[in-house]
Design an enzyme around this catalytic site. Structure first.
Site, PDB file in Angstrom:
ATOM      1  N   HIS A  52      41.653  41.682  31.164  1.00 36.03           N
ATOM      2  CA  HIS A  52      40.443  41.130  31.790  1.00 36.03           C
ATOM      3  C   HIS A  52      39.881  42.123  32.804  1.00 36.03           C
ATOM      4  O   HIS A  52      40.543  43.123  33.141  1.00 36.03           O
ATOM      5  CB  HIS A  52      40.738  39.788  32.473  1.00 36.03           C
ATOM      6  CG  HIS A  52      41.895  39.827  33.423  1.00 36.03           C
ATOM      7  ND1 HIS A  52      41.821  40.396  34.663  1.00 36.03           N
ATOM      8  CD2 HIS A  52      43.170  39.383  33.289  1.00 36.03           C
ATOM      9  CE1 HIS A  52      42.989  40.288  35.252  1.00 36.03           C
ATOM     10  NE2 HIS A  52      43.842  39.686  34.445  1.00 36.03           N
TER      11      HIS A  52
HETATM   12  P1  TYD Z   1      46.094  36.239  35.189  1.00 33.44           P
HETATM   13  O1  TYD Z   1      45.339  36.876  36.314  1.00 33.44           O
HETATM   14  O2  TYD Z   1      45.366  36.002  33.911  1.00 33.44           O
HETATM   15  O3  TYD Z   1      47.420  37.074  34.873  1.00 33.44           O
HETATM   16  P2  TYD Z   1      47.594  38.616  34.478  1.00 33.44           P
HETATM   17  O4  TYD Z   1      46.297  39.303  34.609  1.00 33.44           O
HETATM   18  O5  TYD Z   1      48.609  39.124  35.426  1.00 33.44           O
HETATM   19  O6  TYD Z   1      48.128  38.668  33.093  1.00 33.44           O
HETATM   20  O7  TYD Z   1      46.707  34.864  35.736  1.00 33.44           O
HETATM   21  C1  TYD Z   1      47.623  34.095  34.979  1.00 33.44           C
HETATM   22  C2  TYD Z   1      47.515  32.651  35.439  1.00 33.44           C
HETATM   23  O8  TYD Z   1      47.879  32.551  36.816  1.00 33.44           O
HETATM   24  C3  TYD Z   1      46.108  32.073  35.316  1.00 33.44           C
HETATM   25  O9  TYD Z   1      46.238  30.746  34.852  1.00 33.44           O
HETATM   26  C4  TYD Z   1      45.581  32.053  36.717  1.00 33.44           C
HETATM   27  C5  TYD Z   1      46.822  31.951  37.573  1.00 33.44           C
HETATM   28  N1  TYD Z   1      46.689  32.668  38.856  1.00 33.44           N
HETATM   29  C6  TYD Z   1      46.552  31.951  40.030  1.00 33.44           C
HETATM   30  O10 TYD Z   1      46.537  30.703  40.038  1.00 33.44           O
HETATM   31  N2  TYD Z   1      46.437  32.628  41.213  1.00 33.44           N
HETATM   32  C7  TYD Z   1      46.453  33.989  41.273  1.00 33.44           C
HETATM   33  O11 TYD Z   1      46.345  34.585  42.368  1.00 33.44           O
HETATM   34  C8  TYD Z   1      46.577  34.722  40.041  1.00 33.44           C
HETATM   35  C9  TYD Z   1      46.590  36.222  40.022  1.00 33.44           C
HETATM   36  C10 TYD Z   1      46.703  34.021  38.864  1.00 33.44           C
END
Ligand code: TYD
Length: 149
Positions: A52
């Site tokens: 993303h």
């Molecule tokens: P995501 O940012 O998509 O993970 P990555 O990029 O590390 O693979 O986040 C995964 C899940 O965690 C998503 O459902 C959102 C949640 N999340 C939070 O609730 N708070 C946060 O600060 C972060 C980074 C993620």
């Protein structure tokens, strides 16, 4: 918002025979105020994270333990960074697509973030990311204060 703004920042390291210490101060060692900290751990072998971009979020990514790769993409150029030192951080500016992979066993990815968690700041589809970049180049994607629409 090009990839050239994303770079490895060498953090202070206090060497000591009892063990080393690294510290990070907002706006001193990194160019933003830290509003949120999160970390990835227990990542199974072969898994990927990220996939993303963020409209306004700035981040510093650190391999506080073990190693992993971060692939950054500004819509034109792609760069791979291998992080494996706890005193190096990778600064990621807004509007950069990122993927993290090649996690070593037991690695911990610490992320310092400039904003609180906000799902609306995410762009989770690569095609949508590319169209944001194109609109931005044409100058159509910004509001009067310069933020992305
Ligand atoms: P995501 O940012 O998509 O993970 P990555 O990029 O590390 O693979 O986040 C995964 C899940 O965690 C998503 O459902 C959102 C949640 N999340 C939070 O609730 N708070 C946060 O600060 C972060 C980074 C993620």
């Amino acid at each position: 918002m090009g990839i050239e703004k994303c770079k490895i920042i060498e953090l202070p390291k206090i060497k000591d025979k009892r063990g080393n210490l690294t510290f990070i101060e907002s706006k001193r060692h990194i160019p933003f105020e830290i509003k949120r900290v999160y970390y990835l751990y227990d990542v199974p072998g072969g898994e990927k994270r990220g996939g993303h971009a963020h409209k306004k979020l700035q981040q510093l990514i650190i391999a506080v333990s073990g190693s992993f790769d971060v692939i950054l993409d500004d819509g034109f150029e792609r760069k791979r960074f291998h992080l494996n030192r706890s005193y190096y951080g990778l600064y990621v500016c807004p509007m950069i697509w990122r993927e993290l992979n090649n996690f070593s066993s037991g690695s911990v990815c610490l992320v310092l973030a400039s904003e609180l968690y906000e799902e609306e700041d995410y762009i989770r589809d690569y095609g949508t990311f590319k169209s944001y970049i194109e609109i931005n180049i044409k100058g159509e994607g910004k509001t009067q204060n310069g933020n992305l629409k």
